[in-house]
Scaffold this active site. Sequence first.
Site, PDB file in Angstrom:
ATOM      1  N   ASP A 217      -7.974  -9.339   3.615  1.00  0.00           N
ATOM      2  CA  ASP A 217      -7.811  -8.303   4.642  1.00  0.00           C
ATOM      3  C   ASP A 217      -8.613  -8.770   5.844  1.00  0.00           C
ATOM      4  OD1 ASP A 217      -6.993  -5.953   5.813  1.00  0.00           O
ATOM      5  OD2 ASP A 217      -7.335  -4.771   4.030  1.00  0.00           O
TER       6      ASP A 217
ATOM      7  N   GLU B 118     -12.434  -2.461  12.202  1.00  0.00           N
ATOM      8  CA  GLU B 118     -12.417  -1.687  10.953  1.00  0.00           C
ATOM      9  C   GLU B 118     -13.498  -2.131   9.980  1.00  0.00           C
ATOM     10  OE1 GLU B 118      -8.711  -1.890   8.763  1.00  0.00           O
ATOM     11  OE2 GLU B 118      -9.564  -0.809   7.065  1.00  0.00           O
TER      12      GLU B 118
ATOM     13  N   GLU C 227       0.823  -1.211   0.000  1.00  0.00           N
ATOM     14  CA  GLU C 227       0.000   0.000   0.000  1.00  0.00           C
ATOM     15  C   GLU C 227       0.857   1.261   0.000  1.00  0.00           C
ATOM     16  OE1 GLU C 227      -2.649  -0.663   3.390  1.00  0.00           O
ATOM     17  OE2 GLU C 227      -4.087  -1.633   2.038  1.00  0.00           O
TER      18      GLU C 227
HETATM   19  C1  BDP Z   1      -6.071  -2.235   5.823  1.00  0.00           C
HETATM   20  C2  BDP Z   1      -6.383  -0.896   6.453  1.00  0.00           C
HETATM   21  C3  BDP Z   1      -5.216   0.063   6.377  1.00  0.00           C
HETATM   22  C4  BDP Z   1      -3.979  -0.606   6.950  1.00  0.00           C
HETATM   23  C5  BDP Z   1      -3.748  -1.923   6.251  1.00  0.00           C
HETATM   24  C6  BDP Z   1      -2.599  -2.708   6.833  1.00  0.00           C
HETATM   25  O1  BDP Z   1      -7.494  -0.332   5.801  1.00  0.00           O
HETATM   26  O2  BDP Z   1      -5.544   1.224   7.076  1.00  0.00           O
HETATM   27  O3  BDP Z   1      -2.866   0.228   6.825  1.00  0.00           O
HETATM   28  O4  BDP Z   1      -4.886  -2.739   6.359  1.00  0.00           O
HETATM   29  O5  BDP Z   1      -2.876  -3.676   7.526  1.00  0.00           O
HETATM   30  O6  BDP Z   1      -7.105  -3.120   6.138  1.00  0.00           O
HETATM   31  O7  BDP Z   1      -1.440  -2.379   6.605  1.00  0.00           O
END
Ligand code: BDP
Length: 699
Positions: free
Chosen positions: A343, A371, A270
């Site tokens: 996720d 979340e 990401e």
């Molecule tokens: C996702 C979240 C994000 C996190 C990411 C992670 O939306 O905010 O940074 O995971 O685990 O689910 O790195």
Amino acid sequence: MKKLLSLLFMICFLFPVSAENGSRLWLRYSTDGNATISCNKQSPMLGIAATELRRAWKGVPVTLSLQRNKETRALGEEGYRLFTSDDGRKITITSAGERGLLYGAFHLLRLQDTGTENLSKLNIKESPAYNLRILNHWDNLDRSIERGYAGRSLWDWEALPSTLSDRYADYARANASIGINGTVINNVNASSQILSTEYLEKVKALADVFRPYGIRVYLSINFASPMQLGGLATADPLDKEVIAWWKNKTKEIYHLIPDFGGFLVKANSEGQPGPCDFNRTHAEGANMLADAVKPYKGIIMWRAFVYSPSDADRAKQAYLEFQPLDGQFRDNVIVQIKNGPVDFQPREPYSPLFGAMPKTAQMVEFQITQEYLGFSNHLVYLAPMWKEFFDFVQPSSLKAMAGVANIGTDANWCGHPFAQSNWYAFGRLAWNPELSAEAIAEEWLKQTFFNEELRMKNEEFGKGNEERLQSDISINSSFLILHSSLKQLMMQSREAVVDYMMPLGLHHLFAWGHHYGPEPWCDIPGARPDWMPSYYHKADKAGIGFDRSHTGSNATAQYPDSLCHLYDDISTCPDEYLLWFHHAPWNHTMQSGRTLWDELCYRYDKGVQQVRSFQRIWDLTENYIDTERFKDVQSRLKIQARDAVWWKDACLLYFMEYSGMRIPYDIERPIHELDDLKQVKLPIDNHECPTRKMLDERR
Ligand code: BDP
């Protein structure tokens, strides 16, 4: 059930209960202890253990005995034996380590508070399943929390290191009481600033508070820190200057914090920098850091949460990237893997990367913060979800357990009073993953709502009310009834959220920008396709679901043979995972005998109905539970009930455009117009929980 509810209704006016803000968590025992506590050694940690007992223990004298013998050594530094002497006049807790005694002391107090064991005949041996039971805080240096829904970050960076909030010790104490022994205090999307000398002094101050509670501090690091902080031209893990930079930085950290735990790294994920930016592998990146911390016995937790907008199915990518690296990581590297392959969705099959790297240490990352499960507005007890993971993954195949914390500055720490149960359950499962979700719920409920204090009142009430006690609504059984109803509610809550959000293997139908409400239609021009709900649900006139079988992305092939066959064949794939693994026709016959479309409708409706039943159960606890917590939960359940309808209407009305089928007549009709729902935009970012007012204005 009806009878149960009416009994509950009759007993719920018996006890007036005093004001309460939830800040005492599950540690609500009264502090009028009167026992003799002795200890064969003095230290800050043993001082804490003895003080806890002195304040609260009401039984026979207790001796904390630090001793190294065959038995204690076998139980390890954190394990302990807790036993009553033959004559029943003394309790001893023995351990080879101070932490063992601290955990033993909390264990004894838990027994007293839950009233579950015969205290005159104790003989308990405990040692944790994992040496590393660790919270991951996604806290930023500006005190915002990524995906945090309980206020701001506990760490007051501006006031640190000179001013220490009382809550730091309270936090450490709560963790110690459930065996959590590590904390990563900053976000995985890490600022390199955390490694500046200025911040390290602040981190040291926190570590000093946590140490006597047996908690080590770890830091998330930004892989590009040598460039961003050190001014180097590269962060290539094989570059000599980079290697030296990390070595020096590590030395500086250990000089300040001798028991520093190590680093957690989110790399090439990401948008975060990582070794792949320099054409190096994850193993090369992790090993360079592992070498830096090795002389100090530090570890590296290297996350496998990687995916990019490529042709490969997102669910397959972590496996594709990491599995070939098996055997290449240093022995002080642990690969940290989320429980599911995509996720933290309400339900995912387990990630097939577990078990696929036999020569590499692995740990699981659960998300305690909700979340994808209604933030701190929805009551969802997560232990059943984590236990589901352990149905597939042998606890002994893992090295450690991490949980993304749900803790913030809110007086009650976690936002929703019941969200505390998830912090609690995480700690208890990290200690012993064999515990049942139900047993943990029971423990937590007793300590949080029906603890010793209330039981005493119960007994007091009994005196002079003997007649009432003999009737079939005896006060003693009233506790059991209330208790078992709430336990049932907790146990059903995870399945309920799956049903009203994403049943039958659906996933990632969340709104763009936050993950609170539904937006299965979401289509942002130019945005990454793998961030769009349609990437996951793939609804069309023919059916719905992601074909991950051999006719599709073949993600099923990443699973061990028996599961691969089970999931790959649409006729054997369990309903729970159907739309995760298959693009099924709308009229596909489900295990219930219904068509897929009808089953989808019934599941959404069932989720809504369950939340309504939670409301009914909760309302019966009024006057039994303090007004503050009662009202807080009641009000959040109202939000949850409305949100459940919102989810149901949004998803069914939208998918109906593809299925062309009707909503079965025996379920509740939609109350929204699809077009109106499409206009809903919540003005929240990724670290806020929407308020009721905000939600009401938007729908
Ligand atoms: C996702 C979240 C994000 C996190 C990411 C992670 O939306 O905010 O940074 O995971 O685990 O689910 O790195």
